[in-house]
Design a protein around this motif. Structure first.
Motif, PDB file in Angstrom:
ATOM      1  N   THR A 440      69.347  68.002  58.482  1.00 16.50           N
ATOM      2  CA  THR A 440      69.102  67.930  57.036  1.00 16.50           C
ATOM      3  C   THR A 440      67.652  68.233  56.708  1.00 16.50           C
ATOM      4  O   THR A 440      67.335  68.716  55.619  1.00 16.50           O
ATOM      5  CB  THR A 440      69.471  66.540  56.503  1.00 16.50           C
ATOM      6  OG1 THR A 440      68.736  65.548  57.228  1.00 16.50           O
ATOM      7  CG2 THR A 440      70.968  66.288  56.647  1.00 16.50           C
ATOM      8  N   GLY A 441      66.728  67.930  57.589  1.00 12.04           N
ATOM      9  CA  GLY A 441      65.318  68.171  57.352  1.00 12.04           C
ATOM     10  C   GLY A 441      64.747  69.111  58.387  1.00 12.04           C
ATOM     11  O   GLY A 441      65.441  69.593  59.295  1.00 12.04           O
ATOM     12  N   PRO A 442      63.468  69.452  58.289  1.00 12.09           N
ATOM     13  CA  PRO A 442      62.829  70.331  59.262  1.00 12.09           C
ATOM     14  C   PRO A 442      62.793  69.697  60.645  1.00 12.09           C
ATOM     15  O   PRO A 442      62.893  68.486  60.800  1.00 12.09           O
ATOM     16  CB  PRO A 442      61.434  70.547  58.683  1.00 12.09           C
ATOM     17  CG  PRO A 442      61.204  69.391  57.769  1.00 12.09           C
ATOM     18  CD  PRO A 442      62.544  69.001  57.224  1.00 12.09           C
ATOM     19  N   LEU A 443      62.632  70.577  61.670  1.00 14.40           N
ATOM     20  CA  LEU A 443      62.688  70.159  63.068  1.00 14.40           C
ATOM     21  C   LEU A 443      61.420  70.558  63.783  1.00 14.40           C
ATOM     22  O   LEU A 443      60.763  71.544  63.430  1.00 14.40           O
ATOM     23  CB  LEU A 443      63.890  70.804  63.770  1.00 14.40           C
ATOM     24  CG  LEU A 443      65.275  70.480  63.213  1.00 14.40           C
ATOM     25  CD1 LEU A 443      66.325  71.369  63.867  1.00 14.40           C
ATOM     26  CD2 LEU A 443      65.597  69.006  63.447  1.00 14.40           C
ATOM     27  N   SER A 444      61.105  69.791  64.842  1.00 12.54           N
ATOM     28  CA  SER A 444      60.061  70.158  65.802  1.00 12.54           C
ATOM     29  C   SER A 444      60.669  70.060  67.188  1.00 12.54           C
ATOM     30  O   SER A 444      61.531  69.212  67.441  1.00 12.54           O
ATOM     31  CB  SER A 444      58.838  69.239  65.672  1.00 12.54           C
ATOM     32  OG  SER A 444      59.179  67.897  65.978  1.00 12.54           O
ATOM     33  N   ASP A 465      55.976  73.087  66.117  1.00 15.21           N
ATOM     34  CA  ASP A 465      55.886  72.114  65.039  1.00 15.21           C
ATOM     35  C   ASP A 465      56.971  72.364  64.015  1.00 15.21           C
ATOM     36  O   ASP A 465      57.655  73.391  64.018  1.00 15.21           O
ATOM     37  CB  ASP A 465      54.510  72.195  64.382  1.00 15.21           C
ATOM     38  CG  ASP A 465      53.416  71.628  65.290  1.00 15.21           C
ATOM     39  OD1 ASP A 465      53.799  70.962  66.287  1.00 15.21           O
ATOM     40  OD2 ASP A 465      52.235  71.888  65.025  1.00 15.21           O
ATOM     41  N   ARG A 466      57.091  71.407  63.064  1.00 12.94           N
ATOM     42  CA  ARG A 466      58.118  71.531  62.028  1.00 12.94           C
ATOM     43  C   ARG A 466      57.843  72.691  61.077  1.00 12.94           C
ATOM     44  O   ARG A 466      58.746  73.183  60.421  1.00 12.94           O
ATOM     45  CB  ARG A 466      58.230  70.220  61.252  1.00 12.94           C
ATOM     46  CG  ARG A 466      56.913  69.750  60.643  1.00 12.94           C
ATOM     47  CD  ARG A 466      57.088  68.457  59.871  1.00 12.94           C
ATOM     48  NE  ARG A 466      55.796  67.939  59.424  1.00 12.94           N
ATOM     49  CZ  ARG A 466      55.090  67.038  60.078  1.00 12.94           C
ATOM     50  NH1 ARG A 466      55.558  66.543  61.219  1.00 12.94           N
ATOM     51  NH2 ARG A 466      53.928  66.613  59.617  1.00 12.94           N
ATOM     52  N   ASP A 467      56.591  73.131  61.015  1.00 13.14           N
ATOM     53  CA  ASP A 467      56.285  74.297  60.175  1.00 13.14           C
ATOM     54  C   ASP A 467      56.358  75.604  60.959  1.00 13.14           C
ATOM     55  O   ASP A 467      55.983  76.654  60.449  1.00 13.14           O
ATOM     56  CB  ASP A 467      54.904  74.145  59.549  1.00 13.14           C
ATOM     57  CG  ASP A 467      53.812  73.948  60.604  1.00 13.14           C
ATOM     58  OD1 ASP A 467      54.175  73.863  61.807  1.00 13.14           O
ATOM     59  OD2 ASP A 467      52.627  73.883  60.230  1.00 13.14           O
ATOM     60  N   GLY A 468      56.806  75.591  62.258  1.00  6.99           N
ATOM     61  CA  GLY A 468      56.996  76.794  63.055  1.00  6.99           C
ATOM     62  C   GLY A 468      55.834  77.199  63.908  1.00  6.99           C
ATOM     63  O   GLY A 468      55.866  78.242  64.559  1.00  6.99           O
ATOM     64  N   TRP A 517      62.639  65.618  60.774  1.00  4.80           N
ATOM     65  CA  TRP A 517      61.653  65.042  59.879  1.00  4.80           C
ATOM     66  C   TRP A 517      62.166  65.088  58.447  1.00  4.80           C
ATOM     67  O   TRP A 517      62.942  65.957  58.073  1.00  4.80           O
ATOM     68  CB  TRP A 517      60.326  65.785  59.971  1.00  4.80           C
ATOM     69  CG  TRP A 517      59.712  65.775  61.344  1.00  4.80           C
ATOM     70  CD1 TRP A 517      60.006  66.610  62.353  1.00  4.80           C
ATOM     71  CD2 TRP A 517      58.739  64.870  61.815  1.00  4.80           C
ATOM     72  NE1 TRP A 517      59.267  66.328  63.468  1.00  4.80           N
ATOM     73  CE2 TRP A 517      58.453  65.237  63.162  1.00  4.80           C
ATOM     74  CE3 TRP A 517      58.041  63.788  61.263  1.00  4.80           C
ATOM     75  CZ2 TRP A 517      57.539  64.548  63.949  1.00  4.80           C
ATOM     76  CZ3 TRP A 517      57.109  63.123  62.050  1.00  4.80           C
ATOM     77  CH2 TRP A 517      56.872  63.496  63.376  1.00  4.80           C
ATOM     78  N   LEU A 518      61.663  64.156  57.642  1.00  3.72           N
ATOM     79  CA  LEU A 518      61.998  64.099  56.222  1.00  3.72           C
ATOM     80  C   LEU A 518      60.719  63.901  55.436  1.00  3.72           C
ATOM     81  O   LEU A 518      59.882  63.056  55.780  1.00  3.72           O
ATOM     82  CB  LEU A 518      62.968  62.952  55.926  1.00  3.72           C
ATOM     83  CG  LEU A 518      63.348  62.760  54.449  1.00  3.72           C
ATOM     84  CD1 LEU A 518      64.131  63.986  53.962  1.00  3.72           C
ATOM     85  CD2 LEU A 518      64.174  61.496  54.261  1.00  3.72           C
TER      86      LEU A 518
END
Length: 1052
Positions: A440-444, A465-468, A517-518
């Motif tokens: 549901t949220g971004p991943l790392s 990271d969650r932002d790539g 992450w949320l």
């Protein structure tokens, strides 16, 4: 009178029984307006059934009523005259066939110059003429004076109002015409739909309405009034919404033809009036819809507000979205949203959408719901309306509350790890895919490595990271800088780890750890909260290439012939890996004379496939004239050496060697292993000969001086490029001598004569030819008897080896040709007919000699005449003496025959020789003497010229005997007188003149005494005197012809 009446009745009945052709057209005059569409019907009856009729149209101008102008025909494509040809070709004028005996002439746009008399003619199809074949009608073209005027305007009415429109219709036609005027309505939404008829005043002044408007006309709500001579007014009471659209007036001018039918000469429309009707029902309702009302944080929310009302596009609505009594957004009639203060940043970040989907549907969409987005949502709609007084009033309505709940987010992710293979070869790629589901949220993601038994500590490889953003650990940073390690975020839920040029140390367990992450809070205070973490691992084994590295060589053709091709294949295992490439070298050791001692031979490099994929040629080159090609498969496991046009230099042993290299991550190379293949022996042999020479034995017989031709035919050969050397031999008839070489034709075409040709002097007579690549001919010109023998050819087949050297492949001899050269067959014949000739002394004796047959047309003859005399009458026929009278040789020289005559040739010779033709000879003896009596015959010798230009006698033959008797001369008065010239004149010439003179004297005396009979006596008494020239030797008693002699030596 009764008889005449009966005949008349019979004639009338007969005329009725026989059908007559009748052609009819529309009766005129036809009055039409300029620019209108004119049609003229033509029909024919009374023709033979089953035959389609043709129609030809013409016209006659009023200014030239006798001149026909052709227009159009159904039978002839180029029937029209030039004045109508262009209009006919452009289909402005055409004929429409209605049936087999009916057609219509169309003039789509009639012109003023078309006024005149139109004629329809039908060609005869019955074989006889009976009835009429054409009909005429008059066409009058007048100006179009109809005008229809109504102002173009836009009117807005309210449902229930009254509408009045006026249309001005006028015309200035001199003829009696009627008008029809009507009003029509066209829908503005569907321009292709036909117009709706409201009300029409027909040409007969009858008022009618369209189907939907009949009831309203009957109720008086629809009227059409003629207010003046040219004005027509439309009135509609109690307007309805269906009356909205484009209104226009249409008028038509009608004229009645002579057949009492009405024709609309022209139709015209006025400008259109745009009518808008506002319905009286202004109420509306609102409904808010959504797919569901319970959401999880991070999911999107869509709310739609639908306005249910009449004629929504023509009304002005404003829509407001409200959440828990706080404004979200307002969308006015212009569809431009105005956002609330708490939602400006959210819309700018793309997490919110407010738009007008259609005229009555508005959308509110919230991306990534937050827990604080839970609450009540309503839609408020406001309509602004203008009153008849010009003021604006607002009417508002709101929808029911829509309760939305947002549950906090809980992590339910699952992690799956995939690899391209659980066992990879050294130098290949280790590729791992980490797939995360139910996010549901971004991943790392974090990638880790441990040894195969997991006994040692976990070593981090890289993280995302969650932002790539990708981070490499210090242990792998240098290797990743060379591109050996690559980490990617393929999709939002998919990550990959690739290790290129796998090393044995890369073997172990790889773990993928995913964290979800949320984002919480609002800008500018945003926080990230970890809501879940899961991991999984995968074991990868790296197999070293050295353990499976092997090389083998093979060939399907260990033995080939000259000029053939062979392939050598070097198979390298395992499959090619660009990180662990292989360099392959083909080596060669020649055999035979070029290699020297076999034990001392050594391999030399031919060609090398380098690890970079380039070719490097070695010091050993294969034979000249060959082509060597090398190639490899796409997988770089098969290395092929191809040799075309193999020769002696390609025979030997071949070997393949391979070196395995490893490319380090810093682009340096390390040598790993070296392998050598098995030996391949290649033998190159001469091709099997397919030379075949025709071996047919034959026997030929020729005459001397003929041309002898002997063929040498090659029926098959080993190759199309084969060349031949041909040797011609002769074997003497005795058989004890060896075969002699006549000549040799080299493969290059050069000639070389043998010793036998010089001994037998054959150089000038022998000739050799090559008529085709497979046919040779030996020719002996002017054949001699000594040329007899057995002839044959010996063919040598030569081929060019791939190194450019010529070698003899095989030899084969032909069949034997037995040649017999002989002299011509003796066919000499001399006429053997015997005869007796008796002549007087001093007369001529003519002896003939005829040759009816000869052995050759080139034969020449030696002719001699002999005479046999008997000294005693008691001698036997075989005891006579033979004496040569005359001879002429084959060279046409007198006395050069087979005998010498006693009488010498000369001017005083009594012999005269003649040759009338090539086979007719004669001898004349003048002044015959008693001693010339005897038996005469001619002796003929046939001579021919041999090939060496020497004459030889072929045959002899004698003619039959000619027995000659000579009568001796006795002295008498006649002979004495004839022998003395003076006595001959005295006796036979002088008495005649003297006797004539005496006779004349007697006649003169008698004339004087008898005048009456003088003429008659003088005529009958005159003798005929013959006068002979004294120098002519002529005697009536000496009948022998004058002696003409041809002396020997004068014959050609």
């Amino acid at each position: 009178m009764a008889t005449d009446a009966l005949l008349l009745a019979c004639a009338l009945l007969a005329g009725v029984a026989v059908a007559q052709r009748v052609v009819t057209v529309q009766s005129g005059p036809l009055v039409r307006t300029e620019g209108s569409h004119v049609t003229i019907l033509c029909n024919v009856t009374g023709y033979k059934e089953g035959v389609e009729q043709d129609f030809e149209w013409s016209m006659y101008l009023p200014s030239a009523p006798d001149r026909e102008i052709r227009i159009v025909s159904t039978a002839q494509p180029n029937y029209a005259y030039a004045v109508y040809a262009q209009r006919v070709n452009s289909k402005e004028i055409y004929v429409e066939r209605m049936s087999g005996d009916s057609a219509v002439l169309h003039i789509t746009k009639v012109q003023a110059k078309d006024q005149g008399l139109f004629e329809c003619y039908t060609p005869n199809t019955d074989g006889r003429y009976l009835g009429s074949y054409s009909a005429r009608t008059n066409l009058t073209v007048i100006a179009d004076s109809l005008t229809v005027v109504a102002p173009a305007q836009t009117l807005s009415k309210v449902e229930g109002d009254t509408l009045q429109l006026t249309c001005e219709v006028s015309r200035t036609t001199l003829q009696h015409t009627h008008l029809s005027v009507g009003w029509y309505l066209r829908s503005p939404e569907d321009a292709a739909a036909p117009p709706q008829e409201l009300v029409t005043l027909s040409r007969d002044f009858v008022l009618r309405s369209g189907g939907p408007y009949r009831q309203r006309m009957a109720a008086g709500d629809l009227r059409l009034d003629k207010t003046s001579a040219t004005s027509y007014r439309l009135t509609i009471h109690k307007l309805q919404p269906v009356d909205q659209g484009l209104l226009y007036c249409q008028a038509a001018e009608w004229i009645q033809d002579t057949d009492e039918s009405w024709f609309a000469m022209t139709r015209k429309q006025s400008d259109k009036t745009q009518l808008r009707i506002q319905p009286t029902d202004r109420d509306f309702s609102i409904q808010v819809s959504t797919e569901r009302r319970s959401f999880t944080a991070g999911e999107p929310l869509e709310l739609r507000c639908t306005i249910e009302a009449q004629n929504v596009p023509e009304r002005f609505f404003s829509v407001s979205w409200v959440f828990s009594s706080s404004p979200v957004a307002v969308v006015g009639p212009s569809a431009v949203p105005v956002l609330g203060p708490d939602y400006v940043d959210r819309e700018a970040a793309g997490h919110m959408t407010v738009r007008k989907e259609s005229a009555n549907v508005h959308l509110l969409k919230l991306q990534h719901l937050h827990p604080e987005d839970a609450g009540k949502y309503i839609c408020r709609v406001t309509e602004r309306e203008k009153t008849p007084t010009g003021d604006f009033i607002d009417r508002s309505k709101r929808s029911r509350n829509v309760q939305i709940t947002v549950q906090p987010l809980k992590s339910n992710i699952t992690v799956l790890l995939f690899s391209n293979s659980s066992e990879v070869l050294e130098g290949d790629v280790i590729q791992l895919i980490c797939s995360i589901h139910s996010t549901t949220g971004p991943l790392s993601v974090v990638w880790q490595w441990t040894d195969k038994q997991a006994t040692g500590p976990a070593l981090e490889v890289a993280s995302v990271d969650r932002d790539g953003t990708v981070w490499h650990s210090p242990s792998y940073r240098e290797r990743s800088s060379y591109g050996e390690i690559r980490v990617e975020k393929v999709r939002a839920d998919t990550f990959s780890l690739s290790l290129y040029n796998a090393l044995p140390g890369d073997e172990g367990q790889y773990r993928c750890t995913a964290t979800e992450w949320l984002q919480t809070g609002t800008e500018p205070e945003l926080n990230w909260e970890k809501i879940g973490e899961k991991s999984t691992s995968k074991t990868v084994t790296v197999k070293t290439v050295e353990s499976s590295f092997m090389v083998s060589a093979s060939s399907r053709t260990p033995s080939v012939t000259f000029g053939d091709s062979f392939d050598l294949l070097c198979l390298v295992k395992p499959r090619h890996n660009p990180r662990v490439p292989t360099s392959v070298t083909w080596r060669f050791m020649p055999t035979g004379p070029e290699a020297g001692d076999q034990d001392q031979g050594e391999f030399k490099d031919l060609v090398t496939f380098t690890r970079e994929g380039t070719l490097q040629w070695g010091e050993q080159l294969l034979g000249l004239g060959t082509r060597t090609t090398v190639d490899r498969s796409h997988s770089n496991t098969n290395f092929r050496l191809s040799v075309t046009r193999a020769g002696r230099r390609e025979a030997g042993k071949y070997q393949c060697t391979a070196v395995l290299w490893r490319r380090n991550y810093d682009n340096s190379w390390s040598r790993v292993a070296n392998r050598t293949s098995n030996l391949l022996g290649i033998s190159v042999l001469q091709p099997e000969s397919k030379l075949r020479v025709q071996k047919t034995n034959q026997s030929q017989v020729y005459l001397e001086d003929s041309r002898v031709r002997i063929n040498c035919s090659i029926s098959s050969q080993t190759s199309q490029d084969s060349q031949h050397a041909v040797l011609w031999y002769v074997r003497r008839a005795t058989g004890s001598e060896a075969d002699e070489l006549l000549l040799r034709i080299e493969r290059s075409g050069a000639f070389e004569y043998g010793a036998y040709a010089d001994e037998e002097r054959l150089r000038r007579r022998v000739q050799a030819e090559r008529l085709s690549p497979r046919l040779y001919v030996l020719t002996l010109n002017r054949a001699e008897n000594s040329d007899s023998g057995t002839y044959y050819c010996l063919v040598e087949e030569w081929l060019n080896d791939p190194d450019g050297a010529w070698y003899r492949l095989s030899r084969e001899s032909s069949g034997f040709t037995q040649v017999l050269v002989r002299q011509p067959e003796i066919q000499l014949q001399v006429e053997e007919l015997e005869s007796n000739v008796t002549v007087e002394e001093s007369a001529s004796i003519r002896l003939g000699c005829s040759i009816p047959s000869q052995s050759s047309r080139d034969s020449r003859f030696s002719v001699s005449w002999y005479v046999e005399r008997s000294e005693d009458e008691d001698d036997e026929p075989g005891e006579e003496e033979r004496e040569c009278v005359f001879s002429i040789g084959h060279d046409a020289v007198f006395g050069n025959g087979n005998c010498s005559p006693k009488e010498e040739p000369g001017p005083n010779s009594r012999l005269q020789f003649e040759r009338m033709t090539s086979d007719q000879y004669s001898l004349t003896i003048q002044g015959a003497r008693p001693t010339d009596a005897g038996r005469y015959y001619c002796h003929v010798e046939e001579w021919l010229l041999n090939p060496r230009n020497a004459w030889y006698r072929l045959a002899t033959n004698n003619s039959g005997f000619t027995i000659v008797n000579v009568m001796q001369q006795v002295s008498n008065l006649q002979s004495v007188v004839c022998s003395n010239e003076s006595l001959f004149y005295f006796v036979f010439f002088y008495p005649f003149p003297i006797f004539g003179i005496l006779l004349i004297a007697v006649l003169l005396v008698r004339y004087k005494s008898r005048n009456n009979s003088k003429s008659q006596e003088g005529k009958n008494g005159a003798p005929l005197l013959w006068i002979k020239e004294p120098h002519l030797s002529y005697s009536p008693t000496c009948l022998d012809p004058p002696a003409l002699s041809l002396h020997p030596g004068s014959v050609d």
